[in-house]
Write an enzyme that holds these catalytic residues in place. Sequence first.
Site, PDB file in Angstrom:
ATOM      1  N   THR A  72       0.859  -1.172   0.000  1.00 41.47           N
ATOM      2  CA  THR A  72       0.000   0.000   0.000  1.00 41.47           C
ATOM      3  C   THR A  72       0.904   1.234   0.000  1.00 41.47           C
ATOM      4  O   THR A  72       2.126   1.124  -0.105  1.00 41.47           O
ATOM      5  CB  THR A  72      -0.898   0.025   1.245  1.00 41.47           C
ATOM      6  OG1 THR A  72      -0.058   0.051   2.427  1.00 41.47           O
ATOM      7  CG2 THR A  72      -1.787  -1.208   1.292  1.00 41.47           C
ATOM      8  N   ALA A  79      -0.600  -3.788   8.938  1.00 41.88           N
ATOM      9  CA  ALA A  79      -1.703  -3.030   9.530  1.00 41.88           C
ATOM     10  C   ALA A  79      -1.820  -1.667   8.873  1.00 41.88           C
ATOM     11  O   ALA A  79      -0.828  -1.084   8.443  1.00 41.88           O
ATOM     12  CB  ALA A  79      -1.485  -2.843  11.037  1.00 41.88           C
ATOM     13  N   THR A 118      -0.274  -2.324  19.751  1.00 43.75           N
ATOM     14  CA  THR A 118       0.095  -0.951  20.089  1.00 43.75           C
ATOM     15  C   THR A 118      -0.428  -0.573  21.467  1.00 43.75           C
ATOM     16  O   THR A 118      -1.447  -1.097  21.927  1.00 43.75           O
ATOM     17  CB  THR A 118      -0.494   0.026  19.047  1.00 43.75           C
ATOM     18  OG1 THR A 118      -0.311   1.385  19.478  1.00 43.75           O
ATOM     19  CG2 THR A 118      -1.987  -0.209  18.858  1.00 43.75           C
ATOM     20  N   ASP A 119       0.267   0.369  22.122  1.00 43.24           N
ATOM     21  CA  ASP A 119      -0.215   0.869  23.406  1.00 43.24           C
ATOM     22  C   ASP A 119      -1.477   1.705  23.269  1.00 43.24           C
ATOM     23  O   ASP A 119      -2.162   1.997  24.254  1.00 43.24           O
ATOM     24  CB  ASP A 119       0.874   1.670  24.124  1.00 43.24           C
ATOM     25  CG  ASP A 119       1.375   2.870  23.339  1.00 43.24           C
ATOM     26  OD1 ASP A 119       0.919   3.092  22.202  1.00 43.24           O
ATOM     27  OD2 ASP A 119       2.260   3.594  23.862  1.00 43.24           O
ATOM     28  N   GLU A 120      -1.824   2.073  22.041  1.00 37.05           N
ATOM     29  CA  GLU A 120      -3.006   2.905  21.837  1.00 37.05           C
ATOM     30  C   GLU A 120      -4.297   2.176  22.181  1.00 37.05           C
ATOM     31  O   GLU A 120      -5.346   2.808  22.340  1.00 37.05           O
ATOM     32  CB  GLU A 120      -3.052   3.429  20.399  1.00 37.05           C
ATOM     33  CG  GLU A 120      -1.915   4.398  20.086  1.00 37.05           C
ATOM     34  CD  GLU A 120      -2.078   5.102  18.755  1.00 37.05           C
ATOM     35  OE1 GLU A 120      -3.216   5.535  18.453  1.00 37.05           O
ATOM     36  OE2 GLU A 120      -1.086   5.211  18.025  1.00 37.05           O
ATOM     37  N   TYR A 177      -8.544   3.481  14.391  1.00 35.59           N
ATOM     38  CA  TYR A 177      -7.314   2.700  14.301  1.00 35.59           C
ATOM     39  C   TYR A 177      -7.095   1.863  15.557  1.00 35.59           C
ATOM     40  O   TYR A 177      -6.917   0.648  15.484  1.00 35.59           O
ATOM     41  CB  TYR A 177      -6.112   3.612  14.072  1.00 35.59           C
ATOM     42  CG  TYR A 177      -4.803   2.943  14.448  1.00 35.59           C
ATOM     43  CD1 TYR A 177      -4.373   1.809  13.761  1.00 35.59           C
ATOM     44  CD2 TYR A 177      -4.020   3.418  15.496  1.00 35.59           C
ATOM     45  CE1 TYR A 177      -3.181   1.171  14.116  1.00 35.59           C
ATOM     46  CE2 TYR A 177      -2.838   2.791  15.853  1.00 35.59           C
ATOM     47  CZ  TYR A 177      -2.422   1.668  15.157  1.00 35.59           C
ATOM     48  OH  TYR A 177      -1.252   1.035  15.516  1.00 35.59           O
ATOM     49  N   LYS A 222      -7.130  -2.319  16.202  1.00 37.77           N
ATOM     50  CA  LYS A 222      -6.031  -3.091  16.789  1.00 37.77           C
ATOM     51  C   LYS A 222      -6.498  -3.817  18.053  1.00 37.77           C
ATOM     52  O   LYS A 222      -6.104  -4.966  18.301  1.00 37.77           O
ATOM     53  CB  LYS A 222      -4.849  -2.175  17.104  1.00 37.77           C
ATOM     54  CG  LYS A 222      -4.153  -1.602  15.882  1.00 37.77           C
ATOM     55  CD  LYS A 222      -3.512  -2.682  15.014  1.00 37.77           C
ATOM     56  CE  LYS A 222      -2.281  -3.271  15.658  1.00 37.77           C
ATOM     57  NZ  LYS A 222      -1.605  -4.256  14.755  1.00 37.77           N
ATOM     58  N   LYS A 259       4.598  10.336   9.517  1.00 34.15           N
ATOM     59  CA  LYS A 259       4.650  10.261  10.966  1.00 34.15           C
ATOM     60  C   LYS A 259       5.455  11.433  11.539  1.00 34.15           C
ATOM     61  O   LYS A 259       6.274  12.049  10.849  1.00 34.15           O
ATOM     62  CB  LYS A 259       5.263   8.933  11.401  1.00 34.15           C
ATOM     63  CG  LYS A 259       4.519   7.702  10.876  1.00 34.15           C
ATOM     64  CD  LYS A 259       3.142   7.541  11.507  1.00 34.15           C
ATOM     65  CE  LYS A 259       2.523   6.213  11.101  1.00 34.15           C
ATOM     66  NZ  LYS A 259       1.293   5.915  11.846  1.00 34.15           N
ATOM     67  N   TYR A 302      -0.079  19.645  16.165  1.00 29.83           N
ATOM     68  CA  TYR A 302      -1.451  19.623  16.640  1.00 29.83           C
ATOM     69  C   TYR A 302      -1.593  20.355  17.976  1.00 29.83           C
ATOM     70  O   TYR A 302      -0.774  20.174  18.897  1.00 29.83           O
ATOM     71  CB  TYR A 302      -1.928  18.188  16.834  1.00 29.83           C
ATOM     72  CG  TYR A 302      -2.348  17.474  15.571  1.00 29.83           C
ATOM     73  CD1 TYR A 302      -3.297  18.033  14.716  1.00 29.83           C
ATOM     74  CD2 TYR A 302      -1.834  16.226  15.250  1.00 29.83           C
ATOM     75  CE1 TYR A 302      -3.709  17.369  13.572  1.00 29.83           C
ATOM     76  CE2 TYR A 302      -2.242  15.548  14.109  1.00 29.83           C
ATOM     77  CZ  TYR A 302      -3.184  16.137  13.276  1.00 29.83           C
ATOM     78  OH  TYR A 302      -3.583  15.475  12.135  1.00 29.83           O
TER      79      TYR A 302
END
Length: 339
Positions: free
Chosen positions: A36, A83, A125-127, A153, A157, A192, A210
Amino acid sequence: MKILVTGGAGFIGSNFVYYMLDRYPDDQIVCLDKLTYAGNLSTLESAMRDPRFRFVRGDIADVQAVDALFASERPDAVVNFAAESHVDRSIEDPQIFLVTNILGTQVLMDACRKYGNIRYHQVSTDEVYGDLPLDRPDLMFTETTPIHTSSPYSSSKAGADLLVQAYYRTYGLPITISRCSNNYGPYHFPEKLIPLMISRALADESLPVYGDGKNVRDWLYVEDHCDAIDRILRHGRIGEVYNVGGHNEMSNIDIVKLILRRLGKPESLITYVKDRKGHDLRYAIDPTKIHAELGWLPKTTFADGIVKTIDWYLDNRKWWQDIVSGEYRKDYQRLYAQK
């Protein structure tokens, strides 16, 4: 051991490929990647010259393609990096994240069951834990922290993680899961934070930050992450989750300013933009479990790792400039357009 590495043309996956080829001369690596926008074939250029490495273009959610690959290669283990991983893109279009991150995981595990109950490791992921308050530095994510996602996202996960655990309990599939903090290092796609700021600063373009930039992340040098996954794959307890953290908490704005200082660029390049929807405040990983059971701790401090990362981007400008310009996509069209 023959290891199937999915998503191996991406950032962490490619670093893992090189890590394993460098350390295990008797191992073979088969890389499955859909290529991708975030998969870069040039990243694997050196690996392609190694007879122990084979690249296959394919989608982990494609049942027939995955089955054919397992039938021909008969891997001993699978490490799933594949992912969709960009939070902003998940907010704009959640569906592809569900297809790749959840259904793709299911397809891989079904193939593992079919071809001999193959060892399976899920890179998470820690997310999935949500976020922590900025004013409570004592709080950290442990493996028992409840899942509390903030974006499509992270939800995809988390869904994949739950499915992996269900395959262990229902079918006895030999699985492990690792949940890592933010990675940085070579071959990081320039959308990123760290590579984006490096590439834009070098071009004297504005650096979008941000909100107020005070959101905190725990940063882990990618080679340390590869070391952790290797240990879990070979010595981790089946059915367990391991948190992998860097003990390097930094606010976004501090990282941006550090990059500017290192590159000799002015802070006037910083532009504060509207905050991301559902933007998590702080991540912090407690890696006590993996340290106690497997002896792992991060070897790279952020001070050393960020210098190595910036220097890598300075020394490999063509790699990321081709991505920014879109030039890298021509390799795919040339190699795969007729296949």
